[in-house]
Design an enzyme around this catalytic site. Structure first.
Site, short mmCIF file in Angstrom:
data_model
loop_
_atom_site.label_atom_id
_atom_site.label_comp_id
_atom_site.label_asym_id
_atom_site.label_seq_id
_atom_site.Cartn_x
_atom_site.Cartn_y
_atom_site.Cartn_z
N CYS A 1 -4.90 38.34 -39.70
CA CYS A 1 -3.58 38.97 -39.72
C CYS A 1 -2.60 38.15 -38.89
O CYS A 1 -2.95 37.51 -37.92
CB CYS A 1 -3.61 40.40 -39.19
SG CYS A 1 -4.64 41.54 -40.11
N ARG B 1 -4.61 31.94 -40.41
CA ARG B 1 -5.36 33.03 -39.80
C ARG B 1 -6.13 33.84 -40.84
O ARG B 1 -7.03 34.60 -40.49
CB ARG B 1 -4.40 33.96 -39.04
CG ARG B 1 -3.68 33.29 -37.88
CD ARG B 1 -2.63 34.19 -37.29
NE ARG B 1 -3.21 35.29 -36.55
CZ ARG B 1 -3.45 35.29 -35.25
NH1 ARG B 1 -3.17 34.22 -34.54
NH2 ARG B 1 -3.96 36.35 -34.65
N TRP C 1 -5.08 40.95 -43.38
CA TRP C 1 -6.48 40.72 -43.75
C TRP C 1 -7.14 42.09 -43.77
O TRP C 1 -7.27 42.75 -42.75
CB TRP C 1 -7.14 39.80 -42.72
CG TRP C 1 -8.48 39.25 -43.11
CD1 TRP C 1 -8.74 38.15 -43.86
CD2 TRP C 1 -9.76 39.78 -42.72
NE1 TRP C 1 -10.09 37.95 -43.97
CE2 TRP C 1 -10.75 38.93 -43.28
CE3 TRP C 1 -10.17 40.86 -41.95
CZ2 TRP C 1 -12.11 39.14 -43.11
CZ3 TRP C 1 -11.54 41.08 -41.78
CH2 TRP C 1 -12.48 40.22 -42.36
N ASN D 1 -1.93 44.17 -36.00
CA ASN D 1 -3.16 43.40 -36.06
C ASN D 1 -4.18 44.09 -35.17
O ASN D 1 -3.89 44.40 -34.02
CB ASN D 1 -2.92 41.96 -35.58
CG ASN D 1 -4.19 41.14 -35.61
OD1 ASN D 1 -5.15 41.48 -36.30
ND2 ASN D 1 -4.21 40.04 -34.87
N GLY D 2 -5.38 44.36 -35.70
CA GLY D 2 -6.40 45.02 -34.92
C GLY D 2 -6.97 46.22 -35.64
O GLY D 2 -6.81 46.36 -36.86
N GLU E 1 -24.86 24.41 -39.01
CA GLU E 1 -23.42 24.22 -39.13
C GLU E 1 -23.06 23.61 -40.49
O GLU E 1 -22.08 24.01 -41.12
CB GLU E 1 -22.91 23.33 -38.00
CG GLU E 1 -21.52 22.75 -38.17
CD GLU E 1 -20.42 23.79 -38.26
OE1 GLU E 1 -19.28 23.41 -38.61
OE2 GLU E 1 -20.66 24.99 -38.01
N LYS F 1 -20.58 25.39 -43.19
CA LYS F 1 -19.40 24.76 -43.78
C LYS F 1 -19.44 24.86 -45.31
O LYS F 1 -18.45 25.17 -45.95
CB LYS F 1 -19.33 23.28 -43.38
CG LYS F 1 -18.80 23.02 -42.01
CD LYS F 1 -17.32 23.30 -41.92
CE LYS F 1 -16.94 23.65 -40.51
NZ LYS F 1 -17.41 24.95 -40.06
N GLU G 1 -18.92 28.45 -46.51
CA GLU G 1 -17.58 28.93 -46.20
C GLU G 1 -16.57 28.56 -47.28
O GLU G 1 -15.74 29.39 -47.67
CB GLU G 1 -17.10 28.33 -44.87
CG GLU G 1 -17.58 29.05 -43.63
CD GLU G 1 -17.01 28.43 -42.37
OE1 GLU G 1 -16.63 29.17 -41.46
OE2 GLU G 1 -16.93 27.18 -42.30
N HIS H 1 -43.04 27.75 -43.02
CA HIS H 1 -43.21 29.14 -42.62
C HIS H 1 -42.36 30.09 -43.47
O HIS H 1 -41.94 31.14 -43.00
CB HIS H 1 -42.87 29.32 -41.13
CG HIS H 1 -43.81 28.59 -40.23
ND1 HIS H 1 -45.08 29.04 -39.95
CD2 HIS H 1 -43.68 27.40 -39.58
CE1 HIS H 1 -45.68 28.19 -39.14
NE2 HIS H 1 -44.86 27.18 -38.91
N LYS I 1 -9.10 32.50 -39.80
CA LYS I 1 -9.24 31.44 -38.80
C LYS I 1 -9.51 32.01 -37.42
O LYS I 1 -10.37 31.53 -36.69
CB LYS I 1 -7.98 30.58 -38.78
CG LYS I 1 -8.03 29.42 -37.79
CD LYS I 1 -9.04 28.39 -38.21
CE LYS I 1 -9.01 27.17 -37.32
NZ LYS I 1 -10.10 26.25 -37.64
#
Length: 607
Positions: free
Chosen positions: A2, A27, A74, A98-99, A479, A483, A486, A502, A602
């Protein structure tokens, strides 16, 4: 997640609001809207999807006024629809938020009892309904906002605009960041300074619990107890050009390419070069009396911490724990009063990381943050903040911030080794020399972009991809997988190579590419053994190694990528480049939104 912007200006604010919201796109959002006061009348426009949809709407249905607020939403409570989009309005008040308002259900029931019924699915609507009820009861706008804020539980950044009030905004923060910008007879509000950069460089950051009454003459700021609080005004130096793509197709491509430069800047800032290399970290970062470090972060920053765990333990002999911030305080961690807590966050506003920081305050010897925004909440609430100096990162998928986080953490591990007598001057100088070689090696890795793009065309057809690594390359495997999923939306997982047998080996067939990150180090032969297990089951192996590694183990693999030889300790920093490029080019091949992938934000400023 947001974005909030507010303007009390001299000119029509609609274009200013939209332009500021564009600077907050990084964001993450799924709808957008603005509200203005014109000739005493409050009005708004909202649209689902990208900001271009809101811009199109404003062309056909303009919104006049020199006072306004704007928002990129968002979705949390309620789907991404026009009805649920901000600004929310009830009667003579509009709000952007926002929140998350945690007690919105109780508030909604209380409001309904008085006939104030919701029209949306959002928690935010309770804020605007509370303010409307207060106005209906005869309170002034300032009193109505203050009364509303006192009833809210949860995390929020809020900005209020009122009918008939073209020289008034009220802003408040609790748990979510908010900044006030000062102009010449103009005032601004933004979720962060980036939104306000073209309009002002004079910024006041609201502290936790603050709320402000803003007019064109200035801002009166009150703390959580209602006392007048004079927060300092700071000048920010923000090159607006650094928020542009500079000829690149995507911000992510630009930020991947910037890594040699920003890494060199960080190394120059924190370490001397020349004949006698030495660390230049702050004197009050001292590990002599520290018995353990606890590293806490979310997402990509957490993987940087997991790499750093190897460094603290191997280089400095210092025990290190790594926690996911969203889980940390809920497991009631046992903390030593002689330990150091290290919090890593690109934005410095990550809600879970900030909450974890507050949890350890007064329970550890020192709280240190590794951040990219020195004015952020996490930085301000730490005993010591170490900027990573990556510059503004706009792409949602972190790239240059990750490698700069790794670099600063590596330097911290070297400082810990020095303070604890685990490393002599000659060895320290050698370690620093190998770190300073990284920017040049990164340039060589960036030259692999074209062959990676060709490989990515095949990867784009896969439904599942595995990444394997050992030692500090294991967190990098995770990571790399993060990526890829995402921005390409391909399911990917990172595993420690030895864990393959395993369970994950059951997934191996000719349709599942396996990306092996294996510099020729002390663990290389073990990784190759695991790789051979994949190939024996018709698995498609993409091997990333140096020349010696490819010559030794490249035969029979599907594809290989040859990277420069690097000091094994720092291999995760170098190998991050091809991992990022694989994700980037695979997303390009699939046609996904690289800079603003679906459902992601973000800066995650809600728990």
């Amino acid at each position: 997640m947001c974005g909030i912007v507010g303007v009390l200006g001299h000119h029509e604010v609609a274009p200013l609001l939209v332009e500021a919201l564009k600077r907050l796109e990084y964001r993450g959002y799924d709808s957008a809207g603005i509200a203005t006061v014109n000739a005493g009348r409050l009005d708004r426009r909202r649209a689902v999807g990208k900001l271009v949809n809101l811009s199109d709407l404003l062309v056909h249905d303009p919104l006049a006024g020199k006072a306004g607020i704007g928002h990129t939403r968002w979705a949390t409570h309620g789907a991404a629809t026009v009805v649920n989009a901000h600004p929310h309005r009830a009667g003579g008040v509009a709000v952007v938020h926002n929140g998350i308002i945690e007690n919105f259900r109780e508030l909604r029931a209380d409001l309904a009892a008085d006939g104030y019924l919701p029209e949306t699915e959002t928690d935010t609507e309770t804020v605007v309904l509370l303010a409307r009820r207060a106005l209906d009861r005869g309170l002034s706008p300032v009193e109505a906002a203050r009364d509303t804020l006192a009833r809210l539980q949860g995390a929020f950044a809020l900005c209020f605009l009122f009918d008939g009030q073209d020289d008034l905004m009220i802003a408040a923060r609790k748990g979510s960041p908010l900044a006030i910008g000062h102009g010449d007879g103009e005032m601004f509000v933004g979720s962060d300074a980036i939104a306000l950069a073209p309009m002002t460089d004079r910024i006041t950051y609201l502290d936790e619990g603050d709320w402000a009454v803003i007019t064109r003459a200035g801002a009166q700021i009150f703390d959580a107890a209602g006392r007048l609080a004079n927060r300092p005004e700071t000048r920010i130096q923000m090159d607006a050009a650094r928020i542009e793509k500079a000829g690149y197709k995507h911000f992510m491509a630009k930020e991947i390419a910037e890594q040699p430069i920003v890494l060199a800047d960080a190394l120059k800032h924190y370490a001397n070069g020349g004949v006698k290399p030495a660390l230049r970290l702050p004197e009050n970062l001292n590990f002599q009396a520290i018995d353990r470090v606890t590293l806490v972060a979310c997402g990509t920053a957490n993987y940087a911490c997991q790499v750093a765990k190897y460094w603290f333990e191997q280089i400095a002999g210092l025990p290190a724990d790594v926690d996911i911030a969203s889980e940390f305080r809920y497991r009631e961690p046992v903390l030593s009063p002689a330990s150091m807590a290290i919090f890593v966050s690109q934005s410095g506003e990550t809600a879970d990381t900030l909450a974890a920081l507050r949890h350890v305050k007064d329970k550890v010897a020192k709280v240190v943050s590794v951040i990219n925004v020195p004015t952020s909440s996490i930085a301000r609430e730490s005993d010591l903040a170490l900027p990573i100096l990556a510059g503004i990162e706009v792409g949602v998928a972190s790239t240059k911030a990750f490698t700069c986080q790794l670099t600063v953490l590596a330097l911290m591990a070297l400082k810990a080794a020095q303070d604890r007598g685990r490393i002599d001057a000659a060895t320290l100088a050698d370690r620093l020399a190998t770190l300073r070689a990284l920017p040049g090696l990164m340039n060589a890795a960036l030259a692999l972009s074209d062959p990676i793009a060709r490989i990515a065309k095949d990867l784009a057809r896969a439904q599942d991809i595995l990444f394997l690594g050992r030692g500090p390359m294991f967190p990098l495997a995770m990571e790399g997988a993060l990526k890829l999923k995402e921005i390409s939306y391909i399911h990917a997982e990172g595993y420690a190579s030895g864990e393959l047998k395993h369970g994950p080996i059951a997934l191996i067939d000719a349709a599942v590419p396996v990306i092996v990150l294996a510099p020729k180090d002390a663990l290389f032969d073990k990784t190759v053994s695991n790789m051979q297990e994949v190939m024996a089951r018709n698995g498609k192996v993409l091997l990333l190694s140096d020349t010696a590694g490819i010559e030794h183990a490249g035969h029979g693999t599907w594809k290989t990528l040859t990277l420069p030889e690097v000091e094994p300790l720092w291999a995760p920093i170098l190998y991050a480049i091809p991992a990022q490029l694989l994700a980037y080019h695979t997303a390009i091949a699939k046609g996904t939104d690289v800079d603003q992938p679906r459902n992601l934000a973000k800066s995650v400023t809600v728990e």
